[in-house]
Design an enzyme around this catalytic site. Structure first.
Site, PDB file in Angstrom:
ATOM      1  N   LYS A 163       0.716  -1.606  -0.182  1.00  0.00           N
ATOM      2  CA  LYS A 163      -0.123  -0.055  -0.051  1.00  0.00           C
ATOM      3  C   LYS A 163       0.763   1.476   0.585  1.00  0.00           C
ATOM      4  CE  LYS A 163      -3.950   1.875   2.465  1.00  0.00           C
ATOM      5  NZ  LYS A 163      -4.822   1.127   4.295  1.00  0.00           N
ATOM      6  N   SER A 187      -9.564   0.677   2.597  1.00  0.00           N
ATOM      7  CA  SER A 187      -8.923   1.311   1.782  1.00  0.00           C
ATOM      8  C   SER A 187      -7.671   1.273   1.402  1.00  0.00           C
ATOM      9  CB  SER A 187      -7.925   2.578   3.164  1.00  0.00           C
ATOM     10  OG  SER A 187      -7.453   2.925   3.809  1.00  0.00           O
ATOM     11  N   SER A 208      -9.402  -2.168   7.077  1.00  0.00           N
ATOM     12  CA  SER A 208      -8.903  -2.301   5.864  1.00  0.00           C
ATOM     13  C   SER A 208      -7.774  -3.057   5.606  1.00  0.00           C
ATOM     14  CB  SER A 208      -7.982  -0.825   5.666  1.00  0.00           C
ATOM     15  OG  SER A 208      -8.499   0.909   5.475  1.00  0.00           O
TER      16      SER A 208
END
Length: 467
Positions: A93, A167, A191
């Site tokens: 990420k 996310s 997330s």
């Protein structure tokens, strides 16, 4: 050798491995038959490059650098070094530092150029895995749906009409689409689990502090952890074991991290807690409710005993994550950008973070005290149970539906995930029975801190993976 000849040789090496999937067993079988780790890594790089315009990645490692990393790992293996992740590829990420690559948290106004990679990245590379790129995310890791990003939007791997979850949207989609072997995200309120659920893969959210956060841009220093996305529980657990452990350089790392049993445990005879039926919410999604009932029926068939408990303390803890002074903590890392570059912040992200400016120090202390009380409530409620079992998500929305009501529907996505980190719990999300539009439902096994191996065993048993 000229640059053109190098590129040509890399293409040739890559073309030799057209049909090998990035799954762990497939990669290892290919290596056993003599496949070159460089070629395997280059195929992943090619897959990522082919998807470069689809909103899955914010940045890719140059192809020549991928080859160099894989070549170095192969050389170490030939020299006799034990590299358990040799041949595997991964992505991270875009709030996880990679040396020499900008960390942007998917916000054009925010960019950090780190001098060294996050510890989780260096541990994986030391074990032989090769990094392919950095994944898109809901801006500043604020959101559970995957649409709080610059264009192009990342799309669900199973049906592009639906949200990918957030996310850590790009991390989950990169795994679900078979671009990389596994991926890392971050998890504050779900997330590491919601995107896994939306895309039909496994998401492992470790005990907070079990995995070092050093080199990760925080959403919440109190709650954040690094989750693992993989195609199955066994693969995800292997990666968790590779990155878990005490880190003296991370003030939030657990002193007992090395003592926590991460290896998958036998769940035979386990008692499981479920919320009271009257407290379950699916927001009008009958298919999701039916799927959850089918998932519970499967657990009973497997021999587990399910008993209802009061879910209200868990609901309260979940509400506090984004509806209390805890929101003000986001301003520690993002406050300057929120104040100085508000026009460059996604409107939904701004609406979620900006209320933090209105809370007082007294408000913050009060919520910290309440969280402490709710952590104790969770300990008492789950005493004697191997885990709490809930749907990972109560429903799933199309992208069009989410954009029509971005705040309320985002909150819906966290119904069964928000409470986990503030109550100091660990969790594994695993795909279940078909739900809306044929997309798989997902079941979360949630255990007390340090029960990471236990919840992994439950999830693997439910998924009927071989030990």
């Amino acid at each position: 050798m000229s640059e053109a000849r190098v590129s040509a040789s890399l293409r040739l090496a890559s073309d030799d491995f057209q049909d090998i999937r990035p799954r762990f067993a497939d990669v290892r079988a290919a290596l056993a038959e003599g496949a070159d780790p460089v070629g395997l890594a280059l195929k992943a790089a090619d897959r990522a490059a082919a998807a470069a315009a689809e909103g899955i990645f914010t940045a890719l490692i140059p192809r020549e650098s991928v080859a160099a990393s894989a070549r170095a790992a192969a050389g170490r293996a030939r020299a006799g070094e034990d590299l358990p992740l040799l041949g595997l590829t991964f992505s991270v990420k875009d709030n996880v530092h990679v040396a020499g690559m900008a960390t942007t948290c998917n916000c054009p106004a925010f960019s950090v150029m780190p001098g060294e990679s996050a510890l989780v990245v260096t541990r994986l590379e030391a074990a032989g895995a090769v990094l392919i790129g950095k994944n898109t995310m809901d801006q500043f890791a604020t959101g559970l749906n995957g649409t709080r990003t610059p264009e192009p939007l990342c799309r669900n791997a199973l049906d592009p009409a639906f949200i990918p979850g957030g996310s850590s949207s790009g991390s989950a989609v990169a795994v679900a689409r078979g671009i990389v072997s596994f991926a890392l995200g971050s998890d504050t309120g779900g997330s590491g689990r919601v995107p896994a659920a939306c895309n039909g893969i496994v998401g492992v959210k470790p005990t907070v502090g079990l995995v070092s956060n050093r080199g990760v841009i925080y959403n919440s220093r109190l709650l954040d952890c690094v989750p693992v996305f993989a195609a199955c529980v066994t693969e995800a657990n292997e990666i968790l074991r590779a990155i878990a452990g005490f880190d003296p350089g991370d003030a939030w790392s657990r002193r007992d991290a090395d003592a926590i049993e991460v290896t998958i445990q036998d769940p035979a005879g386990a008692r499981l807690a479920v919320p009271r039926a009257s407290q379950m919410r699916f927001f009008g999604d009958d298919a999701a409710e039916t799927a959850f009932a089918a998932n519970l029926a499967r657990l009973r068939t497997l021999g587990f005993v399910l008993e209802e408990i009061d879910f209200s303390p868990f609901e309260e803890a979940g509400r506090l994550v984004f509806q209390s002074a805890l929101v003000a903590e986001r301003l520690v890392d993002y406050g300057d950008v929120i104040i100085q570059d508000r026009d460059r912040i996604h409107p939904a992200v701004l609406a979620a973070i900006e209320p933090g400016l209105s809370y007082s120090a007294k408000d913050a202390f009060e919520v910290v005290y309440r969280i402490k009380e709710l952590k104790r409530a969770a300990e008492l409620a789950l005493d004697g149970y191997a885990a709490l079992v809930v749907p990972t998500i109560p429903t799933i929305f199309t992208i069009e539906e989410m954009l029509a009501e971005p705040l309320a529907r985002n909150t819906v996505m966290g119904t069964y995930t928000y409470f986990v980190n503030p109550m100091d719990l660990c969790a594994v999300s695993v795909p279940g029975a078909p739900a809306r539009a044929g997309l798989p439902s997902a079941l979360s096994f949630i255990g007390l801190a340090g029960k990471d191996g236990v919840v992994a065993g439950l999830a693997r048993s439910f998924a009927a993976e071989r030990a």
